[in-house]
Scaffold this motif. Structure first.
Motif, mmCIF file in Angstrom:
data_model
loop_
_atom_site.group_PDB
_atom_site.id
_atom_site.type_symbol
_atom_site.label_atom_id
_atom_site.label_comp_id
_atom_site.label_asym_id
_atom_site.label_seq_id
_atom_site.Cartn_x
_atom_site.Cartn_y
_atom_site.Cartn_z
ATOM 1 N N THR A 76 0.839 -1.194 0.000
ATOM 2 C CA THR A 76 0.000 0.000 0.000
ATOM 3 C C THR A 76 0.873 1.242 0.000
ATOM 4 O O THR A 76 2.000 1.234 0.493
ATOM 5 N N HIS A 77 0.335 2.328 -0.556
ATOM 6 C CA HIS A 77 1.040 3.606 -0.614
ATOM 7 C C HIS A 77 0.165 4.658 0.071
ATOM 8 O O HIS A 77 -1.033 4.756 -0.223
ATOM 9 N N TYR A 78 0.769 5.416 0.948
ATOM 10 C CA TYR A 78 -0.005 6.394 1.706
ATOM 11 C C TYR A 78 0.832 7.645 1.970
ATOM 12 O O TYR A 78 2.069 7.621 1.948
ATOM 13 N N LYS A 79 0.142 8.739 2.204
ATOM 14 C CA LYS A 79 0.789 10.022 2.441
ATOM 15 C C LYS A 79 1.102 10.188 3.920
ATOM 16 O O LYS A 79 0.255 9.922 4.775
ATOM 17 N N VAL A 80 2.319 10.620 4.215
ATOM 18 C CA VAL A 80 2.741 10.879 5.585
ATOM 19 C C VAL A 80 2.967 12.383 5.737
ATOM 20 O O VAL A 80 3.695 12.986 4.946
ATOM 21 N N THR A 81 2.335 12.980 6.725
ATOM 22 C CA THR A 81 2.502 14.409 6.988
ATOM 23 C C THR A 81 3.191 14.587 8.334
ATOM 24 O O THR A 81 2.563 14.442 9.388
ATOM 25 N N PRO A 82 4.495 14.874 8.340
ATOM 26 C CA PRO A 82 5.251 15.039 9.590
ATOM 27 C C PRO A 82 4.812 16.290 10.334
ATOM 28 O O PRO A 82 3.960 17.061 9.848
ATOM 29 N N PRO A 83 5.420 16.550 11.514
ATOM 30 C CA PRO A 83 5.090 17.766 12.269
ATOM 31 C C PRO A 83 5.315 19.027 11.443
ATOM 32 O O PRO A 83 6.032 19.020 10.445
ATOM 33 N N LYS A 84 4.717 20.098 11.882
ATOM 34 C CA LYS A 84 4.756 21.378 11.161
ATOM 35 C C LYS A 84 6.192 21.765 10.808
ATOM 36 O O LYS A 84 7.102 21.638 11.620
ATOM 37 N N GLY A 85 6.360 22.244 9.599
ATOM 38 C CA GLY A 85 7.674 22.683 9.167
ATOM 39 C C GLY A 85 8.393 21.670 8.303
ATOM 40 O O GLY A 85 9.433 21.967 7.718
ATOM 41 N N MET A 86 7.852 20.468 8.206
ATOM 42 C CA MET A 86 8.473 19.436 7.385
ATOM 43 C C MET A 86 7.514 19.050 6.263
ATOM 44 O O MET A 86 6.298 19.013 6.446
ATOM 45 N N GLY A 87 8.060 18.765 5.110
ATOM 46 C CA GLY A 87 7.236 18.419 3.965
ATOM 47 C C GLY A 87 6.662 17.015 4.056
ATOM 48 O O GLY A 87 7.259 16.125 4.667
ATOM 49 N N VAL A 90 5.439 10.296 0.515
ATOM 50 C CA VAL A 90 4.690 9.066 0.322
ATOM 51 C C VAL A 90 5.500 7.890 0.843
ATOM 52 O O VAL A 90 6.682 7.753 0.536
ATOM 53 N N ASP A 91 4.878 7.056 1.664
ATOM 54 C CA ASP A 91 5.529 5.864 2.198
ATOM 55 C C ASP A 91 4.702 4.650 1.776
ATOM 56 O O ASP A 91 3.625 4.788 1.189
ATOM 57 N N ASN A 92 5.195 3.479 2.084
ATOM 58 C CA ASN A 92 4.457 2.267 1.726
ATOM 59 C C ASN A 92 4.589 1.214 2.815
ATOM 60 O O ASN A 92 5.454 1.321 3.685
ATOM 61 N N SER A 93 3.724 0.232 2.760
ATOM 62 C CA SER A 93 3.786 -0.875 3.719
ATOM 63 C C SER A 93 3.372 -2.166 3.022
ATOM 64 O O SER A 93 2.530 -2.161 2.117
ATOM 65 N N CYS A 94 3.985 -3.266 3.436
ATOM 66 C CA CYS A 94 3.646 -4.583 2.911
ATOM 67 C C CYS A 94 2.629 -5.239 3.839
ATOM 68 O O CYS A 94 2.765 -5.161 5.063
ATOM 69 N N GLN A 95 1.626 -5.858 3.259
ATOM 70 C CA GLN A 95 0.559 -6.454 4.050
ATOM 71 C C GLN A 95 0.123 -7.776 3.439
ATOM 72 O O GLN A 95 0.379 -8.050 2.264
ATOM 73 N N ILE A 96 -0.562 -8.584 4.252
ATOM 74 C CA ILE A 96 -1.179 -9.823 3.781
ATOM 75 C C ILE A 96 -2.684 -9.737 4.029
ATOM 76 O O ILE A 96 -3.116 -9.366 5.126
ATOM 77 N N TRP A 97 -3.458 -10.050 3.002
ATOM 78 C CA TRP A 97 -4.911 -10.134 3.126
ATOM 79 C C TRP A 97 -5.362 -11.452 2.506
ATOM 80 O O TRP A 97 -4.605 -12.099 1.767
ATOM 81 N N ALA A 98 -6.567 -11.844 2.817
ATOM 82 C CA ALA A 98 -7.105 -13.084 2.269
ATOM 83 C C ALA A 98 -8.541 -12.851 1.828
ATOM 84 O O ALA A 98 -9.246 -11.990 2.378
ATOM 85 N N LEU A 99 -8.971 -13.621 0.831
ATOM 86 C CA LEU A 99 -10.300 -13.440 0.258
ATOM 87 C C LEU A 99 -11.010 -14.781 0.137
ATOM 88 O O LEU A 99 -10.388 -15.802 -0.162
ATOM 89 N N ALA A 100 -12.316 -14.740 0.388
ATOM 90 C CA ALA A 100 -13.162 -15.929 0.213
ATOM 91 C C ALA A 100 -14.431 -15.523 -0.505
ATOM 92 O O ALA A 100 -14.947 -14.415 -0.310
#
Length: 207
Positions: A76-87, A90-100
């Motif tokens: 997944t890709h998501y936006k990270v907004t640090p404390p004020k004054g920093m730009g 975009v970061d990402n994370s690996c995940q496992i999901w399952a479907l039935a």
């Protein structure tokens, strides 16, 4: 160069090793195969709607009692907004999901562990579906539905018993009509993958 059963583009060596070890563990315990191209339409699920993007790195079909279910390796890709004054970035994370694939039409259903905040809100604005004949389930899980009658007919005792087995972990379950997905944002691990595979195999064959 190693050939992996999943897309490694954009993954660091640690993520690749983790996914690969997870795949080997699944392969040793289940009859799994790599399916042909299937559009699982992941964007239909609300659990992914707040991400900038979701990449399906690998999908594996679990053959069990002629009722197929699936394990997904995703990034997944998501936006990270640090404390004020920093730009922001975009970061990402690996995940496992399952479907039935389920036999009954659930409408749209979201099931997760109930929090204290949920219980307080429920006192003022009753929004969740409760089961008077199954207080342990209702006390444990927060259930949101868009079609009360479909949900009542589909979320039977058999299904609730299967869901109760997940109560020790913060899994999120979402059902869109006949399609169920389960997972969370916790780190990838073989143990988690086995847990999810067992759950979707069970509900695919029994529900």
């Amino acid at each position: 160069m190693d050939n992996y059963p999943f897309n490694t583009i954009g993954l660091c060596s640690e993520d690749i090793d983790c996914f690969n070890n997870t795949f080997k563990t699944l392969k040793a315990k289940f009859n799994i195969e790599i399916p042909g191209h299937i559009d699982f339409n992941l964007n239909q699920f609300d659990v992914f709607k707040n991400y900038l993007g979701v990449d399906l790195l690998g999908s594996f079909v679990i053959n069990h009692l002629d009722c197929d279910s699936y394990i997904f390796f995703i990034q997944t890709h998501y936006k990270v907004t640090p404390p004020k004054g920093m730009g922001s970035y975009v970061d990402n994370s690996c995940q496992i999901w399952a479907l039935a694939y389920l036999k009954k039409d659930f409408g749209r259903v979201l099931i997760r562990r109930e929090t204290l905040a949920d219980k307080i809100i429920e006192l003022v604005h009753p929004v969740e579906l409760d089961f008077d004949d199954d207080k342990p389930f209702s006390d444990t899980f927060f259930v949101l539905v868009n079609d009360h009658q479909k949900a009542i007919n589909a979320i039977d005792r058999n299904f609730r018993n299967a869901v109760m087995d997940t109560r020790k972990d913060n899994f999120i379950i979402e059902v869109v009509e006949h399609n169920l997905i389960i997972g969370n944002t916790d780190p990838v691990s073989p143990e988690k993958a086995i847990y999810l595979a067992e759950f979707v195999s069970r509900v695919a064959s029994n529900c």
